[in-house]
Design an enzyme around this catalytic site. Structure first.
Site, PDB file in Angstrom:
ATOM      1  N   GLY A   1       1.156  -0.839   0.195  1.00 49.87           N
ATOM      2  CA  GLY A   1       0.344   0.178   0.180  1.00 49.87           C
ATOM      3  C   GLY A   1       0.478   1.217   0.325  1.00 49.87           C
ATOM      4  O   GLY A   1       1.760   1.426   0.897  1.00 49.87           O
ATOM      5  N   LYS A   2       0.517   1.956  -0.807  1.00 49.76           N
ATOM      6  CA  LYS A   2       1.442   3.633  -0.877  1.00 49.76           C
ATOM      7  C   LYS A   2       1.433   4.290   0.671  1.00 49.76           C
ATOM      8  O   LYS A   2       3.108   4.956   0.637  1.00 49.76           O
ATOM      9  CB  LYS A   2       1.087   4.356  -2.333  1.00 49.76           C
ATOM     10  CG  LYS A   2       1.284   3.497  -3.388  1.00 49.76           C
ATOM     11  CD  LYS A   2       0.480   4.405  -4.763  1.00 49.76           C
ATOM     12  CE  LYS A   2       2.155   5.262  -5.148  1.00 49.76           C
ATOM     13  NZ  LYS A   2       3.263   4.704  -5.290  1.00 49.76           N
ATOM     14  N   GLY A   3       0.484   4.316   1.266  1.00 50.56           N
ATOM     15  CA  GLY A   3       0.622   4.796   2.440  1.00 50.56           C
ATOM     16  C   GLY A   3       1.278   4.544   3.052  1.00 50.56           C
ATOM     17  O   GLY A   3       2.217   5.326   3.614  1.00 50.56           O
TER      18      GLY A   3
ATOM     19  N   GLU B   1      -4.973   6.654  -3.022  1.00 49.43           N
ATOM     20  CA  GLU B   1      -5.435   4.788  -3.299  1.00 49.43           C
ATOM     21  C   GLU B   1      -6.142   4.875  -1.601  1.00 49.43           C
ATOM     22  O   GLU B   1      -7.032   3.521  -1.872  1.00 49.43           O
ATOM     23  CB  GLU B   1      -4.218   4.032  -3.076  1.00 49.43           C
ATOM     24  CG  GLU B   1      -3.402   3.153  -4.149  1.00 49.43           C
ATOM     25  CD  GLU B   1      -1.875   2.780  -4.405  1.00 49.43           C
ATOM     26  OE1 GLU B   1      -1.547   2.202  -4.784  1.00 49.43           O
ATOM     27  OE2 GLU B   1      -2.279   2.798  -2.072  1.00 49.43           O
TER      28      GLU B   1
ATOM     29  N   GLY C   1      13.163   8.200 -12.332  1.00 42.73           N
ATOM     30  CA  GLY C   1      13.671   6.572 -12.416  1.00 42.73           C
ATOM     31  C   GLY C   1      15.523   7.185 -12.583  1.00 42.73           C
ATOM     32  O   GLY C   1      16.454   7.396 -10.926  1.00 42.73           O
ATOM     33  N   SER C   2      15.874   5.789 -13.566  1.00 44.37           N
ATOM     34  CA  SER C   2      17.380   5.886 -13.623  1.00 44.37           C
ATOM     35  C   SER C   2      17.920   7.443 -13.420  1.00 44.37           C
ATOM     36  O   SER C   2      19.226   7.751 -13.543  1.00 44.37           O
ATOM     37  CB  SER C   2      17.502   4.856 -14.690  1.00 44.37           C
ATOM     38  OG  SER C   2      17.022   5.490 -15.946  1.00 44.37           O
TER      39      SER C   2
ATOM     40  N   ALA D   1       7.847  -0.294  -5.179  1.00 42.49           N
ATOM     41  CA  ALA D   1       7.854   0.411  -3.789  1.00 42.49           C
ATOM     42  C   ALA D   1       9.497   1.552  -3.465  1.00 42.49           C
ATOM     43  O   ALA D   1       9.662   2.566  -3.244  1.00 42.49           O
ATOM     44  CB  ALA D   1       7.682   0.137  -2.553  1.00 42.49           C
ATOM     45  N   ALA D   2      10.016   1.626  -4.939  1.00 41.85           N
ATOM     46  CA  ALA D   2      11.442   2.141  -5.041  1.00 41.85           C
ATOM     47  C   ALA D   2      10.165   3.609  -4.855  1.00 41.85           C
ATOM     48  O   ALA D   2      11.322   5.062  -4.368  1.00 41.85           O
ATOM     49  CB  ALA D   2      11.619   2.650  -6.698  1.00 41.85           C
ATOM     50  N   GLY D   3       9.515   4.642  -5.566  1.00 37.15           N
ATOM     51  CA  GLY D   3       8.900   5.744  -5.316  1.00 37.15           C
ATOM     52  C   GLY D   3       8.146   6.252  -4.037  1.00 37.15           C
ATOM     53  O   GLY D   3       8.776   7.010  -3.334  1.00 37.15           O
ATOM     54  N   ASP D   4       7.673   4.648  -2.818  1.00 37.84           N
ATOM     55  CA  ASP D   4       7.319   5.448  -2.287  1.00 37.84           C
ATOM     56  C   ASP D   4       7.846   5.616  -1.045  1.00 37.84           C
ATOM     57  O   ASP D   4       8.062   6.378   0.154  1.00 37.84           O
ATOM     58  CB  ASP D   4       6.241   4.015  -1.267  1.00 37.84           C
ATOM     59  CG  ASP D   4       4.854   4.307  -2.217  1.00 37.84           C
ATOM     60  OD1 ASP D   4       4.961   5.058  -2.950  1.00 37.84           O
ATOM     61  OD2 ASP D   4       4.940   2.704  -2.833  1.00 37.84           O
TER      62      ASP D   4
END
Length: 305
Positions: free
Chosen positions: A39-41, A140, A223-224, A251-254
């Protein structure tokens, strides 16, 4: 130590590892299947807590085993979960994540209890929201919960951070006008402004449009290629990413958002340092499988990658 309140989603993730994504009508074998917290949160809250922030979480789960498990995982990272409602009428949110061998993913989510956060529940936690340094939300959960939370934050001392994901073409004006810091990826930004972005000059033009909507700070994760930032007063820049071999981008962005919020000063003077720290955290996340299990602790970020 920043005090952060996350109003957001809690999902039980089922991750499926495959060599390639299946084509329509195709049946393929998976290499591995596992379940973990997501879950993004919740991911953003855990990323902030593991980077030293004092974190509160406001959201909802079903009154089921999955919900109990997910709340326990947040508790284990020292997150205040008093603001999580346990609902009898709906299941806990869930996500189904397919990851290929190059580390790319595709995700299908079922909102469940995340879509049932009521205005009454937000009002019950308004003191927690208004006394925070930062209030973070994503898309979300039901939009009313975000709108009400940001209204309360603006009346208090909290700055608001919106991660506009999953992207919406028609983001409600009340939400965008109440957003202090907007953190989309490239695709999400294109969806919001309706213009394709192919260069840094396009990012600058997009930032100007976002600032015209009242957003003070725009940070675009690339991203890269790193992260682009723009402050309404005129400062902008591109912070490079850390080059690492990615196995799972879930989950990289989160991780970036939670880690960034944990370090950002209210006067924004350390924005480049906070972005660099967040990028380093995300670079560790993509080298591991799963959502929450992949999020690094602050002590790990002192180690060279």
């Amino acid at each position: 130590m920043n005090k952060i309140t996350v109003v957001g989603s809690v999902n039980l993730d089922t991750t499926i590892r495959t060599e390639n994504f299946p084509k329509p009508g195709e049946t393929i074998h998976s290499k591995e299947v596992f379940t973990n917290g997501g879950g993004k949160g919740a991911n953003q809250a855990i990323a902030a807590a593991r980077s030293g922030a004092l974190v509160n979480f406001i959201g909802a789960v079903g009154n089921d085993d999955g919900g109990k498990t997910l709340v326990d995982l947040l508790d284990q990272d020292g997150i205040n979960t008093v603001g999580i409602a346990h609902l009898d009428s709906v299941r806990t949110g869930s996500a189904y994540v397919t990851v290929d061998y190059s580390g790319e993913n595709s995700i299908v989510i079922y909102g469940g209890a995340n879509q049932e956060i009521s205005n009454e529940h937000i009002l019950k936690n308004q003191e927690t929201i208004s006394s925070s340094d930062y209030v973070i939300a994503q898309l979300e959960t039901n939009l009313e919960s975000i709108e009400r939370s940001f209204e309360i934050a603006q009346k208090g001392s909290a700055a608001t951070i919106l991660n506009p994901a999953p992207a919406l073409e028609m983001l409600p004006e009340k939400i965008i006008h109440a957003t202090d810091i907007l953190i989309p990826n490239e695709i999400e930004l294109e969806t919001i402004i309706g213009v394709k972005i192919t260069s840094e000059s396009d990012l600058v033009s997009a930032a100007n449009k976002i600032h015209e909507l009242g957003v003070k700070v725009l940070i675009v994760t690339l991203g890269s290629k790193g992260a682009f930032y723009s402050i309404a007063e005129g400062k902008s820049g591109l912070v490079p990413a850390f080059e690492v071999p990615a196995v799972d981008t879930t989950a990289a962005g989160d991780t970036f958002i939670g880690a960034f919020a944990s370090k950002l000063s209210h006067d924004l003077q350390n924005i480049e340092e906070a972005i660099t720290y967040a990028s380093k955290a995300a670079s560790l996340t993509v080298q591991r499988y799963g959502a929450q299990p992949s999020i690094p602790y602050e002590a790990e970020l002192a180690i060279e990658i």
